[in-house]
Design a protein around this motif. Structure first.
Motif, PDB file in Angstrom:
ATOM      1  N   PHE A 103      -9.732  23.731 -39.844  1.00 27.03           N
ATOM      2  CA  PHE A 103      -9.731  22.275 -40.007  1.00 27.03           C
ATOM      3  C   PHE A 103     -11.151  21.747 -39.834  1.00 27.03           C
ATOM      4  CE2 PHE A 103      -8.756  17.888 -38.644  1.00 27.03           C
ATOM      5  CZ  PHE A 103      -7.922  17.523 -39.693  1.00 27.03           C
ATOM      6  N   ASN A 104     -11.658  21.061 -40.846  1.00 26.86           N
ATOM      7  CA  ASN A 104     -13.034  20.551 -40.800  1.00 26.86           C
ATOM      8  C   ASN A 104     -13.054  19.075 -41.183  1.00 26.86           C
ATOM      9  OD1 ASN A 104     -12.782  20.441 -43.618  1.00 26.86           O
ATOM     10  ND2 ASN A 104     -13.750  22.426 -43.899  1.00 26.86           N
ATOM     11  N   GLU A 135      -9.518  14.040 -45.955  1.00 31.01           N
ATOM     12  CA  GLU A 135      -8.442  14.089 -46.936  1.00 31.01           C
ATOM     13  C   GLU A 135      -7.140  13.553 -46.334  1.00 31.01           C
ATOM     14  OE1 GLU A 135      -6.573  17.309 -50.034  1.00 31.01           O
ATOM     15  OE2 GLU A 135      -7.026  18.049 -48.018  1.00 31.01           O
ATOM     16  N   VAL A 136      -6.802  13.988 -45.129  1.00 33.67           N
ATOM     17  CA  VAL A 136      -5.574  13.523 -44.468  1.00 33.67           C
ATOM     18  C   VAL A 136      -5.673  12.027 -44.179  1.00 33.67           C
ATOM     19  CG1 VAL A 136      -4.154  13.731 -42.392  1.00 33.67           C
ATOM     20  CG2 VAL A 136      -5.024  15.792 -43.518  1.00 33.67           C
ATOM     21  N   ALA A 137      -6.826  11.572 -43.689  1.00 37.20           N
ATOM     22  CA  ALA A 137      -7.012  10.143 -43.386  1.00 37.20           C
ATOM     23  C   ALA A 137      -6.850   9.302 -44.648  1.00 37.20           C
ATOM     24  CB  ALA A 137      -8.376   9.906 -42.753  1.00 37.20           C
ATOM     25  N   LEU A 157      -8.354   9.761 -36.723  1.00 39.15           N
ATOM     26  CA  LEU A 157      -7.644  10.997 -36.430  1.00 39.15           C
ATOM     27  C   LEU A 157      -8.416  11.861 -35.444  1.00 39.15           C
ATOM     28  CD1 LEU A 157      -6.551  11.914 -40.054  1.00 39.15           C
ATOM     29  CD2 LEU A 157      -5.174  10.816 -38.290  1.00 39.15           C
ATOM     30  N   ALA A 158      -7.689  12.551 -34.596  1.00 36.49           N
ATOM     31  CA  ALA A 158      -8.289  13.501 -33.665  1.00 36.49           C
ATOM     32  C   ALA A 158      -8.760  14.731 -34.432  1.00 36.49           C
ATOM     33  CB  ALA A 158      -7.271  13.902 -32.601  1.00 36.49           C
ATOM     34  N   ASP A 170      -8.131  17.760 -33.686  1.00 36.43           N
ATOM     35  CA  ASP A 170      -7.222  18.895 -33.543  1.00 36.43           C
ATOM     36  C   ASP A 170      -5.832  18.641 -34.135  1.00 36.43           C
ATOM     37  OD1 ASP A 170      -6.398  17.037 -31.696  1.00 36.43           O
ATOM     38  OD2 ASP A 170      -6.119  18.482 -30.071  1.00 36.43           O
ATOM     39  N   ILE A 171      -5.724  17.677 -35.065  1.00 37.57           N
ATOM     40  CA  ILE A 171      -4.411  17.427 -35.652  1.00 37.57           C
ATOM     41  C   ILE A 171      -3.940  18.665 -36.402  1.00 37.57           C
ATOM     42  CG2 ILE A 171      -4.689  14.924 -35.807  1.00 37.57           C
ATOM     43  CD1 ILE A 171      -5.189  15.312 -38.835  1.00 37.57           C
ATOM     44  N   PHE A 172      -2.657  18.881 -36.384  1.00 37.31           N
ATOM     45  CA  PHE A 172      -1.997  20.010 -37.035  1.00 37.31           C
ATOM     46  C   PHE A 172      -2.472  21.365 -36.520  1.00 37.31           C
ATOM     47  CE2 PHE A 172      -1.769  16.805 -40.633  1.00 37.31           C
ATOM     48  CZ  PHE A 172      -0.455  16.464 -40.399  1.00 37.31           C
ATOM     49  N   SER A 173      -3.101  21.405 -35.348  1.00 39.49           N
ATOM     50  CA  SER A 173      -3.558  22.698 -34.833  1.00 39.49           C
ATOM     51  C   SER A 173      -2.429  23.465 -34.144  1.00 39.49           C
ATOM     52  CB  SER A 173      -4.733  22.529 -33.873  1.00 39.49           C
ATOM     53  OG  SER A 173      -4.335  21.804 -32.729  1.00 39.49           O
ATOM     54  N   LYS A 174      -1.474  22.753 -33.535  1.00 37.23           N
ATOM     55  CA  LYS A 174      -0.373  23.413 -32.829  1.00 37.23           C
ATOM     56  C   LYS A 174       0.996  22.970 -33.319  1.00 37.23           C
ATOM     57  CE  LYS A 174      -2.981  24.255 -28.729  1.00 37.23           C
ATOM     58  NZ  LYS A 174      -3.696  23.700 -27.703  1.00 37.23           N
ATOM     59  N   ASP A 175       1.045  21.855 -33.998  1.00 39.70           N
ATOM     60  CA  ASP A 175       2.316  21.300 -34.448  1.00 39.70           C
ATOM     61  C   ASP A 175       2.160  20.817 -35.884  1.00 39.70           C
ATOM     62  OD1 ASP A 175       4.918  20.385 -34.459  1.00 39.70           O
ATOM     63  OD2 ASP A 175       4.559  18.692 -33.124  1.00 39.70           O
ATOM     64  N   HIS A 176       3.249  20.853 -36.619  1.00 42.11           N
ATOM     65  CA  HIS A 176       3.205  20.429 -38.028  1.00 42.11           C
ATOM     66  C   HIS A 176       3.430  18.931 -38.175  1.00 42.11           C
ATOM     67  CE1 HIS A 176       7.570  20.573 -37.562  1.00 42.11           C
ATOM     68  NE2 HIS A 176       7.684  19.958 -38.729  1.00 42.11           N
TER      69      HIS A 176
END
Length: 125
Positions: free
Chosen positions: A36-37, A43-45, A59-60, A62-68
Motif C-alpha cells: 500500500f503506497n 486511488e481509494v480516496a 485516510l490512514a 494502514d487501511i486494508f492492512s488487516k481487514d477488508h
C-alpha cells in the motif's frame, strides 16, 4: 489491408488469452492490501470522494492492512466548538475490498456500487 491488420490483432488477442474480470460477488473473496503506497491511497480516496460527494476523506496509511472493511464517518460541522447539528445520526459508510482473479475491487456497501482498482494491489485475506 486495414481489415487484415484488424483481423490479425483480434486473433492475437484471443490466442493470448486476454480476459476482462467482471465483478461476481459469489466468487470474490475478502482481501487485504499489499504494498500500500501513496498512489493506492489516493486511488481509494478518489473513489470514496466520488461515492460521498463533499466528504474530502483523510485516510490512514494502514487501511486494508488487516481487514477488508473500511468505515467512513463524516466529521460534524463545528460552530464555536460545538456540533452545528447536535448528534450525528448518520451511520458510518462501509467500503469493502475484494479479490477476484488477480483483480481488486472496492465495494460500497450502501449502494452496492463496485469500483475496479487499477493501482491498489491486494491478496485474499
Amino acid at each position: 489491408m486495414k481489415l487484415t491488420a484488424l483481423s490479425v490483432a483480434i486473433l492475437v488477442m484471443s490466442l493470448m488469452g486476454c480476459k476482462t474480470t467482471e465483478w461476481n460477488k459469489d466468487v470474490a473473496v475478502p482481501a487485504v492490501a499489499v504494498n500500500f503506497n501513496s498512489e493506492a491511497k489516493a486511488e481509494v480516496a478518489d473513489i470514496i470522494n466520488q461515492a460521498m460527494p463533499g466528504a474530502n476523506v483523510k485516510l490512514a496509511n494502514d487501511i486494508f492492512s488487516k481487514d477488508h472493511r473500511l468505515f467512513i464517518q463524516r466529521e460534524p460541522t463545528m460552530v464555536d466548538g460545538n456540533p452545528a447539528q447536535g448528534r450525528i445520526t448518520e451511520m458510518p459508510r462501509k467500503f469493502e475490498l475484494y479479490h477476484l482473479e488477480d483483480t481488486c475491487f472496492l465495494v460500497d456497501d450502501k449502494t452496492q456500487d463496485t469500483y475496479l482498482l487499477g493501482v491498489l494491489q491486494c491478496q485474499p485475506k
